[in-house]
Enzyme design. Structure first.
Site, PDB file in Angstrom:
ATOM      1  N   LYS A 174       1.443   4.406  -2.873  1.00  0.00           N
ATOM      2  CA  LYS A 174       1.439   5.846  -2.582  1.00  0.00           C
ATOM      3  C   LYS A 174       2.737   6.489  -3.070  1.00  0.00           C
ATOM      4  O   LYS A 174       2.727   7.604  -3.609  1.00  0.00           O
ATOM      5  CB  LYS A 174       1.244   6.081  -1.084  1.00  0.00           C
ATOM      6  CG  LYS A 174      -0.155   5.666  -0.624  1.00  0.00           C
ATOM      7  CD  LYS A 174      -0.295   5.667   0.878  1.00  0.00           C
ATOM      8  CE  LYS A 174      -1.699   5.244   1.285  1.00  0.00           C
ATOM      9  NZ  LYS A 174      -1.821   4.883   2.684  1.00  0.00           N
ATOM     10  N   ASP A 219       0.841  -1.204   0.000  1.00  0.00           N
ATOM     11  CA  ASP A 219       0.000   0.000   0.000  1.00  0.00           C
ATOM     12  C   ASP A 219       0.880   1.260   0.000  1.00  0.00           C
ATOM     13  O   ASP A 219       0.610   2.237  -0.701  1.00  0.00           O
ATOM     14  CB  ASP A 219      -0.889  -0.059   1.258  1.00  0.00           C
ATOM     15  CG  ASP A 219      -1.875   1.058   1.291  1.00  0.00           C
ATOM     16  OD1 ASP A 219      -2.719   1.113   0.380  1.00  0.00           O
ATOM     17  OD2 ASP A 219      -1.780   1.902   2.206  1.00  0.00           O
TER      18      ASP A 219
END
Ligand code: ADP
Ligand code: ASP
Ligand code: MG
Length: 860
Positions: free
Chosen positions: A719, A715
């Protein structure tokens, strides 16, 4: 003129009441109409009625039936017989319900059936001949009004009142006019009314009059054209020079736009005769285009009222229309004032064709325009709008679509020589156009109105094909493509009446974030509307399985229940529904985390839909896809915002954008991007096992259902990829090395339970690193780094000095630092705060939606 003084006075105090088709659509409604007429205390009450319309959907409309039957018979289609049966059933059952007096009933039915039989024979003849004539059509179509006028008079008598009826063809004399309408011959009509009055008037009787029908000076039955009963009412008002005229219909009054098409249309309290005329002329079928003319002649006030909502005051139509105070302060929101609006209404004519006559040979040649319009007139076509550029190089005008061929043929013939000689280069018909007219007497001499109109059309991406504004300045007329007309109507109406920015919202993924967003929107709707003229209309909500679509706006108080009962999801239908929605601007908000949903962004953007999302999949997916997405977005002039993909509601993406747009050069972005990992490392202290904290975090709901999704660092890598691309790096997700916190042997373990059970075995790894850091006065942080100068991104466990801002973090906060050309010596720019959770994520998404509105011109 044959009338005595007393009679004349009564006539001058006459009140004309007109009832449209829906008001007399059933026995119950006719009974109500009669009660209303009987209540009147004026010395002369005239009830002008239409043919029966419909009370419930699907029933036959009498005028339509008569027109259909004529067309069918003329086309040798014997189903005309069924139309007649419908008419018979409708009138016989209505008469049965209303005419309680047997003699009245028998008399009514006898005449009705005899007329219907005559029609039957005539249709048979037409059917055999296989053709009809206009005169026959006019004779037939007027029967509907005969049948209602007679029925109303008989009903009043059955109710114990006094009533007589007039066949308007005995009074009203009209002649056809050049524009396809009719002109009233007042002299002949007045004389006929005098005669009728003297011979037939009964004191105190309600006079029922057939609307719509009239006759020519030669005595041939004709009509005032569709919707003509309003016109009948004002003609009778003028003939009697009566006190007032009321037009009863099925809407509260004249609206700022057709209420069936524009949801937020406003009922106008008053408009001038001229405004009513312009609105009706340009397609507001609530009034016949000529309705106001007779009233204007004698300055008789007209009121339009809703028969089905008699408490509503209606719209009064009269001579004047006062200029509102501050009318010159255009550009703010004065047009929203209840009275004296600058723009009163917006109407459309949906089917027109724009004809353009072009050629250098027209410049400075007197009489070309005359020749153009003369030949169009001789072809029997009515010119709706004209526009000529001052260079005189072309003349362009609009006619109704069905008249276009005749007009073009006539022009080709007239200009045959000029075309051959090259003086006229072409006569071109642009089909499938619509006219949009913005009407308002107070636009006159007020600067800025047209700017507002064109600004609204531009923002809705509506191309304006031609423009006309008459010197009266009562209206500005534009021609747009028929495909754009609804969008244009919504945009212009929204601009002048509702909010500066009306936007339809389609939501994908009503999960935790989606739900929270809808709640936040609901709470802000009123403030946005009142303070910023932003109107958000949620029109569609879709999940993986269910989908809720609304023609209007979904009620955000009850959406969950409506959604639970909704139909099956279908992304194609969802997209089309948002595209078809009424607001001029549309936005899709993707609150899912799905790759599949993200794969639709390109299609959405290219179709003019703005996209807002917290879904990371598109921006961290394959680079080629991302680049194409951005290019489509730029070329389609749509907006694509994704602030909540990084740090939820924290301003991370926008901070990067602000720095870059202002000419700064970002060197490095470094941060703790995962709320979960932030929590785990903030809680980790000597003596506490890593696995215990993971278990605690899982228990408290801070992790994904499978904590490995957080611990894997994927994750954070997404980003990092998103921010790297924002800084101009061409990075693939796979280019970002990730230091996963999931011990190698546990990566493929099937169940979460087993993973949690095994995890303590690896506590030593982290412990070792933690102890080494502590010995150096440092702490461990799991960070993502974009090194712009090196062109790389990474995700790793790093050590930071105990006094570093990253080491000060509490709970599940995110912290992101930007080091740049400007933010170097005095320290980085740091953004810190909760970077996960439904409220803040939804808040970030909501912020992006409002950013779209701001880009579309909402005031700040
Ligand atoms: P009636 O049978 O009473 O003559 P119509 O159907 O002819 O009724 O006209 C009323 C309808 O006109 C309304 O129901 C409305 O849908 C439509 N309409 C179109 N434009 C407007 C407008 N600007 N204001 C009000 N109604 C309008
Ligand atoms: N009955 C006629 C029509 O339908 C006239 C009217 O209703 O105004 O056009
Ligand atoms: Mg009408």
């Amino acid at each position: 003129m044959g009338r005595d003084r007393g009679a004349k006075t009564d006539r001058e105090r006459a009140r004309s009441r007109r009832f449209g088709g829906t008001c007399v659509g059933s026995a119950e409604r006719i009974s109500g109409v009669c009660d209303l007429l009987m209540k009147n205390d004026s010395p002369l009450t005239m009830g002008i009625v239409s043919a029966m319309g419909v009370a419930t959907k699907g029933e036959p409309k009498v005028t339509d039936c008569l027109i259909n039957a004529t067309d069918m018979a003329a086309n040798r289609d014997d189903s005309y017989v069924e139309e007649l049966t419908k008419l018979e059933d409708k009138h016989v059952s209505t008469a049965k319900a209303l005419l309680t007096d047997k003699a009245e009933y028998d008399a009514y039915i006898e005449t009705f059936l005899s007329e219907l039989n005559d029609l039957r024979s005539m249709f048979k003849a037409i059917y055999i001949a296989g053709c009809s004539t206009d005169a026959f059509g006019d004779f037939v179509v007027g029967h509907g009004e005969l049948w209602t006028a007679r029925l109303c008079a008989a009903t009043i008598r059955c109710k114990g009142g006094k009533a007589i009826w007039i066949d308007a063809r005995d009074i009203l004399v009209v002649t056809p006019s050049e524009d396809g309408g009719v002109d009233v011959n007042y002299n002949l009509s007045n004389a006929n009314l005098d005669k009728w009055y003297d011979e037939n008037m009964q004191e105190g009787a309600v006079v029922m009059v057939t609307g719509f029908i009239a006759r020519t000076p030669e005595g041939v039955p004709t009509t005032l054209k569709r919707n003509g009963s309003d016109y009948s009412a004002t003609i009778f008002g003028a003939l009697t020079q009566g006190k007032n005229i009321t037009i009863w219909t099925d809407v509260d009054g004249v609206f700022s736009a057709d209420p069936r098409r524009v949801k937020g249309a406003r009922c106008l309290s008053s408009i001038s005769y001229n405004e009513a005329w312009e609105l009706a002329y340009f397609g507001a079928n609530v009034l016949h285009p000529r309705t106001t003319l007779p009233a204007m002649k004698y300055n008789i006030p007209v009121t339009l009222r809703n028969y089905f909502n008699q408490d509503a005051p209606g719209t009064s139509i009269g001579m004047t229309c006062p200029l509102p105070a501050g009318a010159n302060n255009i550009g703010k929101y004065e047009t929203r004032d209840a009275n004296g609006d600058l723009v009163k209404g917006i109407a459309t004519i949906d089917d027109v064709c724009l004809i353009n006559v072009e050629g250098t040979g027209m410049v400075g040649v007197p009489g070309t325009a005359n020749a153009v319009f003369k030949s169009v007139k001789e072809a029997g076509c009515n010119v709706v709008m004209i526009s000529q550029a001052s260079s005189e190089h072309s003349i362009c005008f609009a006619v109704r679509a069905h008249e276009a061929d005749a007009a073009v043929n006539a022009l080709n013939k007239t200009f045959e020589k000029a075309i051959a000689a090259g003086r006229i280069s072409r006569i071109h018909a642009l089909e499938d156009c619509s006219i949009l007219a913005v009407v308002g007497q107070n636009m006159c001499q007020t600067p800025g109105v047209s700017a507002m109109l064109f600004e609204s059309l531009a923002q809705a991406a509506v191309n304006v094909i031609a423009i006309a504004q008459g010197a009266s300045e009562y209206n500005i007329t534009v021609v747009v493509s028929k495909n754009d007309v609804n969008k244009a109507l919504q945009a212009a109406h929204g601009r002048f009446y509702l909010s500066k920015t009306a936007i339809s919202v389609g939501l994908v993924g009503p999960g935790l974030v989606g739900k929270t967003l809808l709640r936040q929107m609901k709470e802000q709707l009123e403030t946005l509307q009142d303070e910023f003229q932003v109107e958000l209309r949620t029109v569609a909500i879709t999940g993986g399985r269910k989908m809720l679509l609304s023609d209007g706006t979904i009620d955000l108080d009850t959406w969950e229940e409506d959604y639970a009962n909704s139909g099956a999801a279908n992304m194609g239908e969802f997209t089309q529904h948002v595209l078809d929605s009424e607001a001029p601007n549309r936005i899709i908000v993707d609150c899912s985390a799905s790759d599949e949903v993200a794969s639709h962004y390109k299609e959405w953007l290219s179709k003019g839909l703005h996209v807002v999302t917290p879904n990371k999949k598109a921006n961290s997916g394959p680079l080629a896809f991302y680049k194409e997405l951005r290019s489509i977005q730029r070329n389609s002039y749509t907006h694509y915002f994704y602030e909540a993909t990084v740090g939820a509601g924290l301003p991370i993406v926008s901070t990067a954008r602000c720095l870059l747009d202002a000419g700064d050069k970002i060197k490095r972005i470094e941060g703790i991007f995962s709320g979960t990992l932030s929590y785990i490392f903030n809680t980790l202290e000597p003596g506490v096992a890593f696995s215990d904290i993971v278990a605690q975090a899982k228990e408290a709901g801070y992790t994904e259902p499978d904590p490995r999704d957080d611990l894997s660092g994927m994750d954070v890598a997404r980003k990092v990829t998103i921010l790297a691309r924002e800084c101009g790096l061409e990075l693939e997700l796979s280019d970002v090395p990730i230091q996963s916190l999931v011990p190698e042997p546990l990566r493929d373990v099937e169940s979460v339970e087993e993973f949690m059970k095994e995890l303590p075995k690896y506590d030593g790894d982290i412990l070792k690193q933690q102890e080494a850091a502590a010995a150096a006065g440092e702490v461990l942080c799991f960070v993502g780094v974009v090194d712009v100068e090196a062109g790389t991104g990474s995700v790793e466990l790093r050590r930071y000095p105990a006094d570093h801002p990253f080491a000060q973090l509490k709970g599940s906060d995110n912290i992101i630092s930007f080091t740049s050309r400007y933010y170097t010596d005095a320290g980085p720019l740091v953004v810190r705060g909760p970077g996960a959770g439904a409220e803040v994520t939804a808040g970030g998404v909501f912020g992006d939606i409002l950013r779209v509105c701001a880009y579309l011109g909402a005031p700040s």
